[in-house]
Write a protein that holds these residues in place. Structure first.
Motif, PDB file in Angstrom:
ATOM      1  N   TRP A 160     -94.924 -19.164  88.953  1.00 52.89           N
ATOM      2  CA  TRP A 160     -93.678 -18.592  89.498  1.00 52.89           C
ATOM      3  C   TRP A 160     -93.938 -17.805  90.774  1.00 52.89           C
ATOM      4  O   TRP A 160     -93.055 -17.624  91.592  1.00 52.89           O
ATOM      5  CB  TRP A 160     -93.048 -17.601  88.525  1.00 52.89           C
ATOM      6  CG  TRP A 160     -92.583 -18.126  87.224  1.00 52.89           C
ATOM      7  CD1 TRP A 160     -92.523 -19.427  86.816  1.00 52.89           C
ATOM      8  CD2 TRP A 160     -92.065 -17.343  86.143  1.00 52.89           C
ATOM      9  NE1 TRP A 160     -92.014 -19.494  85.552  1.00 52.89           N
ATOM     10  CE2 TRP A 160     -91.727 -18.230  85.119  1.00 52.89           C
ATOM     11  CE3 TRP A 160     -91.872 -15.978  85.961  1.00 52.89           C
ATOM     12  CZ2 TRP A 160     -91.203 -17.804  83.911  1.00 52.89           C
ATOM     13  CZ3 TRP A 160     -91.350 -15.552  84.763  1.00 52.89           C
ATOM     14  CH2 TRP A 160     -91.009 -16.448  83.746  1.00 52.89           C
ATOM     15  N   ALA A 446     -86.107 -19.274  79.393  1.00 53.51           N
ATOM     16  CA  ALA A 446     -85.596 -19.326  80.761  1.00 53.51           C
ATOM     17  C   ALA A 446     -86.156 -20.560  81.481  1.00 53.51           C
ATOM     18  O   ALA A 446     -87.308 -20.927  81.282  1.00 53.51           O
ATOM     19  CB  ALA A 446     -86.010 -18.059  81.489  1.00 53.51           C
ATOM     20  N   PHE A 452     -85.413 -15.391  87.398  1.00 57.41           N
ATOM     21  CA  PHE A 452     -85.936 -14.745  86.190  1.00 57.41           C
ATOM     22  C   PHE A 452     -86.182 -13.277  86.499  1.00 57.41           C
ATOM     23  O   PHE A 452     -86.953 -12.942  87.398  1.00 57.41           O
ATOM     24  CB  PHE A 452     -87.245 -15.401  85.741  1.00 57.41           C
ATOM     25  CG  PHE A 452     -87.798 -14.807  84.468  1.00 57.41           C
ATOM     26  CD1 PHE A 452     -87.510 -15.383  83.245  1.00 57.41           C
ATOM     27  CD2 PHE A 452     -88.592 -13.665  84.505  1.00 57.41           C
ATOM     28  CE1 PHE A 452     -88.003 -14.825  82.066  1.00 57.41           C
ATOM     29  CE2 PHE A 452     -89.081 -13.104  83.338  1.00 57.41           C
ATOM     30  CZ  PHE A 452     -88.782 -13.686  82.114  1.00 57.41           C
TER      31      PHE A 452
END
Ligand code: UN1
Length: 495
Positions: A160, A446, A452
């Motif tokens: 991420w 998620a 997020f």
């Protein structure tokens, strides 16, 4: 399975053997030592930053779609190696194999998603106030960014952060958690194989108090992106504030599932079990409170207790296991302490509450899935993040009280509501004050293309994943092109 005896730092495209202090990396399922990890110092951080600074200049010149090609390759190698990576992830983190596969898949998805951003990285064109003038906004890289990632999602959270940073033209200095360094080692090797120019990604293993602090203090690291505890996040933000350094924080959660009187109770039970006891409750998004309407309290409690008895606990590499170990002894002590606190506060310990030992568990760290009933929102077990398989049931009298109870904590990551009433669904998604809201599902799961993160004590306004992650790793630049061949002065009246 893990052949490397001692992990090395990865600096400027080289694996540098560390000659200083090392720490053991422990398999939490068995207590066995898997490998050793360097506990580097600030000198190593300086070397990594110097390499990153140099590499970033040319990386920023590579067209973003070409940077994207590299990320596609990273995603491809991860996909080919998915099973191997998943097994190593279970080995170092403990999560059961099917969840490890899910986590690796998050990383693969993020690679392909961010590779596509190489052809977007959208800015805006807008009208200008004056004739023969053009106005636009573009994203530009920031420079060297510092990533500090946790042990609970060692490859997903790394993806991420590192993929949006790299696609945007930055270079990275990354400090992974010392509990789970193998995923960092594997990911860095994948970047290397995919052909990432040397110095664009650097991995420095070590403690937060040494390596993390050195990163936060280093003047050439322009952004810190951190996932971890609220206590550490607050400290990092304070230091970054002093140095006017951009900082993105993802911290704790105290996530609740609300079960209304009209809910599908069986579905709610499934949602609670999965989000509370999956990953042994060691997700920021884990459900640790169940806010239940008093009319269905007894029914829900009974079914939860029945279903909790079916949870199989053990080594996540074995088939049929649903709940794996806890990461380490310190985490076990913290969970055990909260059980005592809950009892003292007067909540009813309905299921679990004990450390599991014996032959089946070797020297691993196992804690029984635990349920407190008759909890109140003012209790510490209903307020503080436990980060283990412990859930507190809080009865309420109405929908309004359920929403207020959900919001009455210092955190704001994820929340969920089970109801069939469309009016309640829409009122809840408006009024629940968390960054993530689920309807008729648990608090976890998620997806990587959505933002997020959370509100209040969970974050500081930034988001991981989604296109929103690009805002952390880019600066907006506004550009005006005047093609009138005369000096036009904006905001000055012309008569
Ligand atoms: C975390 O616990 O920090 O939504 C990440 C989820 C996962 C990610 C959790 N996709 O539960």
């Amino acid at each position: 399975m893990m052949k490397v005896k001692q992990l090395s730092n990865y600096i400027n495209g080289e694996w540098i053997k560390y000659n200083g202090e090392l720490a053991n990396v422990i398999n939490p399922a068995t207590g066995e030592v898997i490998t050793e990890v360097p506990l580097s110092t600030s000198d190593t951080v300086s070397e990594a930053v110097n390499a990153a600074k140099e590499a970033q200049k040319s990386w920023a010149q590579v067209p973003a779609p070409v940077r994207g090609e590299l990320l596609y390759k990273v995603g491809q190698i991860m996909a080919e190696r998915k099973e191997h990576l998943s097994e190593l992830l279970t080995l170092e983190n403990g999560k059961v194999l099917e969840e490890a596969r899910g986590e690796v898949q998050e990383g693969i998805d993020m690679a392909f998603y961010m590779a596509g951003e190489g052809r977007r990285l959208f800015g805006q064109t807008t009208p200008a106030e004056l004739q023969n003038k053009f106005a636009m906004s573009v994203r530009s890289p920031i420079g060297v960014v510092g990533l500090i990632t946790p042990w609970n999602f060692p490859i997903a959270i790394a993806s991420w952060k590192s993929f949006p940073a790299i696609i945007s033209g930055n270079a990275v200095v990354w400090k992974p958690a010392t509990e789970t360094p193998i995923m960092a080692y594997e990911l860095a090797r994948i970047f290397e194989e995919a052909g990432l120019p040397k110095g664009v990604l650097n991995v420095v293993f070590g403690r937060g108090s040494d390596v993390g602090s050195a990163m936060v203090e280093h003047p050439d690291i322009k952004v810190i992106s951190f996932t971890g505890s609220t206590e550490t996040g607050r400290h990092i933000a304070t230091e970054c504030g002093r140095n006017l350094k951009k900082v993105s924080l993802e911290m704790g959660g105290k996530n609740a599932v609300i079960v209304m009187d009209d809910a599908d109770i069986e579905l709610a039970v499934e949602g609670i079990l999965w989000s509370a006891f999956g990953t042994s409750g060691q997700r920021c998004t884990a459900c640790s409170r169940v806010i239940v309407h008093e009319d269905v309290k007894e029914k829900l409690e009974k079914r939860l207790i029945e279903e909790m008895a079916t949870l199989t606990i053990g080594n996540g590499l074995k088939s049929g296991i649903k709940v794996g170990p806890i990461i380490n002894q310190a985490a076990m002590n913290k969970i055990a302490n909260y059980i005592e606190i809950g009892k003292e506060e007067g909540a009813k310990l309905a299921v679990g509450g004990k450390v599991l030992t014996g032959e089946n568990y070797q020297a691993g760290f196992y804690f029984e899935p635990t349920l407190f009933t008759n909890a109140r929102i003012d209790m510490r077990i209903a307020q503080e993040e436990i980060f283990g398989p412990v859930v507190s049931l809080i009865p309420v009298k109405s929908f309004e009280e359920a929403i207020t109870t959900n919001n009455q904590v210092m955190y704001g990551l994820s929340s969920a509501i089970f109801t069939k009433d469309v009016n309640k669904v829409f009122a809840a998604q408006r009024d629940l004050d968390t960054g993530i809201v689920y309807v008729n599902a648990g608090t976890t799961g998620a997806e990587i293309h959505l933002p997020f993160g959370g509100t209040k004590g969970t974050g500081n306004g930034h988001r991981d994943s989604g296109v929103q992650a690009l805002d952390v790793f880019t600066e907006w630049k506004a550009i005006y092109v005047d093609y009138s061949s005369k000096l036009q002065r904006a905001q000055i009246d012309i008569d």
